[in-house]
Design a protein around this motif. Structure first.
Motif: not given
Lengths: 222, 222
Positions: A101-107, A132-140
């Motif tokens: 998930m983190f890989f697909a969303d952020v990395t 998109k990546g920057n927006a997703a990192v917060g939830k992790y």
């Protein structure tokens, strides 16, 4: 001596490198060279499956999953998956969260756009992917923070492959200067503890040509 | 009776459903209901970790990785990871290729944009993501085609979790009408053989409200 083939800024290569050092399994690091690899790897290795480990008996293991499960079976001391079935399930749950998930969303959206594209001759990074990546990192980061309010390490009392997988992904994002550390002090504190482990030193020493990491990247106390 | 919590159009839920049926492990399918889950799952389950399996003894396994490795250990008949260390490494190599790379390159860009966003109240699909996903799918089909010229199933002579993982991802992309089957006849032939397995029937019967799959989606001979 076993040989590990890897790309320096690949999160799966990084998790495997940390894993081998935490298990005290001697190895030589080989930055992937396609013309060299052809001699060693099977003909079905036409796709990028790094990291790849060449064991001393000639066994070839491609991809972190094959490497980790093989070595856990054959070298049982200091299991980084932990001991009880509950601990192992919890470790694997969090590993999946970061490896997939983190890989697909952020990395993928940040690191691959900022670095990999450059080497593959593509144009400038796609700004929609970076957004998109920057927006997703917060939830992790919120979730790591939530866990850190309750636990010593991500999967419980002990350092496990869950911490390794999370830190491997995050370290790649940090290398390209896209981690906002100040918003989550207890996540930063957890990452400082991971960084200070001897197994992490090689990661902090990685340098990719033309891409300079921020000054705090390799500082243990940042 | 064990219970499997899943989302119908999640590739990881799909791989777990096929896996349980191939292993002949009785279970009840529960489409995820957050208000129900709260009673069952641990408080640390604040993040989406579906699929999640509630075993008959109360053991909770979250994510395909925890589920598969736990069940392989406890139910050894019909191992879908195969037997020898070489076979297992090859199966896991291809699993990683689809669970991580295909997922990040294709499924995330196409299926999540076309379907998930709709449910999460986002605007129309991001056309740049769809373009990326469509551009990436070809290299995976080329690779499956290459393997099919040399093998009976993806990881060798026998049907394995490699086929399950690949077909689970592809079936989601096929549901939203984004698979170009005619360009790769031997990949289509492989997928027809996967589709015709009894374990795949539930996948073919899945229907998501407001998203109608193409007519060929559930046809065994398409």
């Amino acid at each position: 001596m076993r040989e590990l083939y890897h790309y320096p800024l690949c999160p799966f290569g990084r998790l495997t490198r940390i894993y081998l050092l935490e298990k005290s399994l001697d190895h030589e690091l080989m930055v992937d060279l396609p013309w060299k690899r052809k001699k060693i790897f099977s003909e079905n290795h036409v796709f990028s499956d790094l990291p790849a480990l060449l064991e001393m008996d000639g066994t070839i293991l491609e991809g972190w999953y094959a490497i980790v499960e093989h070595l856990e079976l054959h070298y049982r001391s200091t299991s980084l998956l932990r001991v009880t079935q509950k601990e192992r399930a919890e470790t694997r749950r969090i590993m999946t969260l970061f490896n997939e998930m983190f890989f697909a969303d952020v990395t993928k959206n940040i690191v691959f756009e900022k670095v990999m594209n450059k080497y593959m001759g593509n144009a400038s990074p796609d700004s929609a992917s970076l957004r998109k990546g920057n927006a997703a990192v917060g939830k992790y980061l919120d979730y790591i923070s939530w866990l850190m309010d309750r636990r010593n390490w991500l999967a419980g009392d002990e350092f496990t492959l869950a911490d390794v997988c999370a830190a491997a992904q995050i370290s790649c994002v940090d290398y390209v200067g896209s981690m906002a550390w100040d918003s989550h002090p207890n996540v930063k504190e957890w990452y400082m503890r991971v960084k200070s482990r001897p197994s992490f030193r090689g990661i902090l020493a990685d340098r990719i040509s033309n891409v300079i990491p921020p000054a705090h990247y390799s500082e243990l106390d940042f």
